[in-house]
Write an enzyme that holds these catalytic residues in place. Structure first.
Site, mmCIF file in Angstrom:
data_model
loop_
_atom_site.group_PDB
_atom_site.id
_atom_site.type_symbol
_atom_site.label_atom_id
_atom_site.label_comp_id
_atom_site.label_asym_id
_atom_site.label_seq_id
_atom_site.Cartn_x
_atom_site.Cartn_y
_atom_site.Cartn_z
ATOM 1 C CB ALA A 22 -12.215 -9.650 -3.019
ATOM 2 N N GLY A 71 -11.562 -8.190 1.848
ATOM 3 C CA GLY A 71 -12.329 -9.421 2.071
ATOM 4 C C GLY A 71 -11.650 -10.371 3.038
ATOM 5 C CD GLU A 116 -15.288 -7.055 3.674
ATOM 6 O OE1 GLU A 116 -14.823 -7.587 2.642
ATOM 7 O OE2 GLU A 116 -16.140 -6.162 3.644
ATOM 8 C CD GLU A 137 -12.361 -3.406 1.161
ATOM 9 O OE1 GLU A 137 -11.819 -2.652 2.001
ATOM 10 O OE2 GLU A 137 -12.780 -4.538 1.446
HETATM 11 N N1 CO8 Z 1 -6.001 -9.656 -5.416
HETATM 12 C C1 CO8 Z 1 -5.232 -10.246 -6.372
HETATM 13 N N2 CO8 Z 1 -3.900 -10.399 -6.239
HETATM 14 C C2 CO8 Z 1 -3.314 -9.930 -5.118
HETATM 15 C C3 CO8 Z 1 -4.051 -9.316 -4.093
HETATM 16 C C4 CO8 Z 1 -5.464 -9.169 -4.266
HETATM 17 N N3 CO8 Z 1 -6.260 -8.631 -3.335
HETATM 18 N N4 CO8 Z 1 -3.195 -8.940 -3.109
HETATM 19 C C5 CO8 Z 1 -1.963 -9.336 -3.503
HETATM 20 N N5 CO8 Z 1 -2.033 -9.928 -4.705
HETATM 21 C C6 CO8 Z 1 -0.919 -10.483 -5.494
HETATM 22 C C7 CO8 Z 1 -0.075 -9.391 -6.113
HETATM 23 O O1 CO8 Z 1 -0.664 -8.919 -7.297
HETATM 24 C C8 CO8 Z 1 1.227 -10.117 -6.325
HETATM 25 O O2 CO8 Z 1 1.108 -10.912 -7.468
HETATM 26 P P1 CO8 Z 1 2.309 -10.929 -8.573
HETATM 27 O O3 CO8 Z 1 3.487 -11.469 -7.824
HETATM 28 O O4 CO8 Z 1 1.800 -11.840 -9.629
HETATM 29 O O5 CO8 Z 1 2.491 -9.511 -8.991
HETATM 30 C C9 CO8 Z 1 1.304 -11.057 -5.140
HETATM 31 O O6 CO8 Z 1 -0.029 -11.175 -4.630
HETATM 32 C C10 CO8 Z 1 2.186 -10.517 -4.020
HETATM 33 O O7 CO8 Z 1 1.725 -9.225 -3.697
HETATM 34 P P2 CO8 Z 1 2.697 -7.942 -3.636
HETATM 35 O O8 CO8 Z 1 3.857 -8.110 -4.578
HETATM 36 O O9 CO8 Z 1 1.841 -6.727 -3.807
HETATM 37 O O10 CO8 Z 1 3.211 -8.092 -2.141
HETATM 38 P P3 CO8 Z 1 3.704 -6.927 -1.172
HETATM 39 O O11 CO8 Z 1 4.281 -7.608 -0.004
HETATM 40 O O12 CO8 Z 1 4.540 -5.928 -1.908
HETATM 41 O O13 CO8 Z 1 2.333 -6.148 -0.730
HETATM 42 C C11 CO8 Z 1 0.064 -6.027 0.017
HETATM 43 C C12 CO8 Z 1 1.385 -6.809 0.022
HETATM 44 C C13 CO8 Z 1 0.246 -4.703 0.774
HETATM 45 C C14 CO8 Z 1 -0.959 -6.868 0.740
HETATM 46 C C15 CO8 Z 1 -0.375 -5.727 -1.452
HETATM 47 O O14 CO8 Z 1 -0.334 -6.938 -2.178
HETATM 48 C C16 CO8 Z 1 -1.753 -5.181 -1.577
HETATM 49 O O15 CO8 Z 1 -1.960 -3.989 -1.331
HETATM 50 N N6 CO8 Z 1 -2.747 -6.010 -1.970
HETATM 51 C C17 CO8 Z 1 -4.089 -5.577 -2.227
HETATM 52 C C18 CO8 Z 1 -4.830 -5.333 -0.921
HETATM 53 C C19 CO8 Z 1 -6.239 -4.864 -1.208
HETATM 54 O O16 CO8 Z 1 -6.469 -3.833 -1.796
HETATM 55 N N7 CO8 Z 1 -7.258 -5.639 -0.742
HETATM 56 C C20 CO8 Z 1 -8.642 -5.327 -0.936
HETATM 57 C C21 CO8 Z 1 -9.169 -5.973 -2.177
HETATM 58 S S1 CO8 Z 1 -10.847 -5.521 -2.565
HETATM 59 C C22 CO8 Z 1 -11.762 -6.466 -1.499
HETATM 60 O O17 CO8 Z 1 -11.254 -7.233 -0.732
HETATM 61 C C23 CO8 Z 1 -13.232 -6.304 -1.563
HETATM 62 C C24 CO8 Z 1 -13.922 -7.402 -0.801
HETATM 63 C C25 CO8 Z 1 -15.407 -7.289 -0.938
HETATM 64 C C26 CO8 Z 1 -15.985 -8.396 -1.777
HETATM 65 C C27 CO8 Z 1 -17.422 -8.592 -1.434
HETATM 66 C C28 CO8 Z 1 -18.289 -8.597 -2.643
HETATM 67 C C29 CO8 Z 1 -19.748 -8.600 -2.249
#
Ligand code: CO8
Length: 258
Positions: free
Chosen positions: A65, A109, A112, A132
């Site tokens: 998400a 997400g 999921e 998460e």
């Molecule tokens: N949300 C927003 N932006 C994101 C997300 C995300 N989940 N993941 C990546 N991005 C963005 C980064 O911020 C980055 O943007 P920018 O270039 O502007 O800084 C761009 O995508 C590229 O990402 P990275 O530079 O971080 O790329 P890497 O290759 O270094 O890393 C990863 C890749 C490991 C995937 C890393 O981006 C990461 O850890 N992302 C977050 C993963 C995460 O924590 N996901 C869980 C999110 S919470 C969730 O999903 C809850 C769902 C439940 C909802 C249901 C409600 C009822």
């Protein structure tokens, strides 16, 4: 319909829905998830579509998400907006088979969403996770519930408590995905599977989806009753007559969804 965060292609009875927020690794925001729901509903209603493939990019199916959209929300915001709740229900209500074709990250997400599909075909580059806990929260669209049903309690606890990622081989051996293929072959494999499904009677395919999903909602005896009644019901269709006649005549069945 014109979409901003997804790309939809319909060809040869298959709707392919591609998540398309490359700058955010296809992170799921309200707009994207609403567009996915609308595209799925349109595909479900279209007589040009018999199977759906949901996919992302080579680098990410979806990295979760959208954290930037959620970060400042309060408990009251989440509850009153019922964040992602209606979208989950809309996806669960789709009756045609949906294959998730996952390459790269399927996290939070994203994992999921893949698990809401009917089965997952993974590229050898796929990485699944419920990270998460690293954000001080837990999954909210099935990461504790569906994942435990896919891979069992021990691995679901491991994934959710440590936030570690599972690679494609582990996902295959754990039952999270049905097949793993080289990344370059992912779409060919998913489209091939979708074509196979599209050639069946859609009445039978939708009945499979409905009854297998029922296994996760009911006790065994109730599920077996449901399956038997559905099986009997298919004898009211012309496709059952055609399928069995074709077997007897040693020819390919021509199903008409009647
Ligand atoms: N949300 C927003 N932006 C994101 C997300 C995300 N989940 N993941 C990546 N991005 C963005 C980064 O911020 C980055 O943007 P920018 O270039 O502007 O800084 C761009 O995508 C590229 O990402 P990275 O530079 O971080 O790329 P890497 O290759 O270094 O890393 C990863 C890749 C490991 C995937 C890393 O981006 C990461 O850890 N992302 C977050 C993963 C995460 O924590 N996901 C869980 C999110 S919470 C969730 O999903 C809850 C769902 C439940 C909802 C249901 C409600 C009822």
């Amino acid at each position: 319909m014109a979409y901003e965060t997804i790309i939809v292609e319909i060809a040869d009875d298959i709707a392919t829905i591609r998540l398309n927020r490359p700058d955010a690794l296809n992170a799921l925001n309200q707009k994207l998830l609403n567009e996915v729901c609308t595209a799925l509903e349109e595909a479900d209603a279209s007589d040009k579509v018999r199977c759906i493939v949901l996919t992302g990019s080579e680098k990410a199916f979806a990295a979760g998400a959208d954290i930037t959209e959620m970060a400042d929300k309060t408990y009251v915001d989440m509850t009153t907006q019922a964040y992602f709740q209606s979208q989950s229900r809309r996806i669960e209500a789709i009756r045609k088979p949906i294959i998730a074709a996952v390459s790269g990250y399927a996290l939070g997400g994203g994992c999921e969403l893949a698990m809401m599909c009917d089965f997952i075909i993974a590229a050898d580059t796929a990485k699944f996770g419920q990270p998460e806990i690293n954000l001080g929260v837990i999954p909210g669209m099935g990461g504790t519930q569906r994942l435990a049903r896919y891979v069992g309690k021990s691995k679901a606890m491991d994934m959710n408590l440590t936030g570690r990622f599972m690679d494609a081989e582990e996902a295959l051996s754990s039952g999270l995905v049905s097949r793993v293929v080289p990344a370059k072959k992912l779409m060919e494999e998913a489209q091939g599977a979708a074509q196979k499904i599209a050639a069946k009677s859609m009445l039978a395919a939708m009945a499979v989806k409905d009854t297998v999903n029922r296994a996760f909602e009911t006790p065994l005896a109730e599920g077996l009753n449901y399956e038997r009644r559905t099986f009997y019901g298919l004898f009211a269709t012309q496709d059952q007559k055609e399928g069995m006649a074709a077997f007897r005549d040693k020819r390919e069945a021509q199903f008409r969804d009647k």
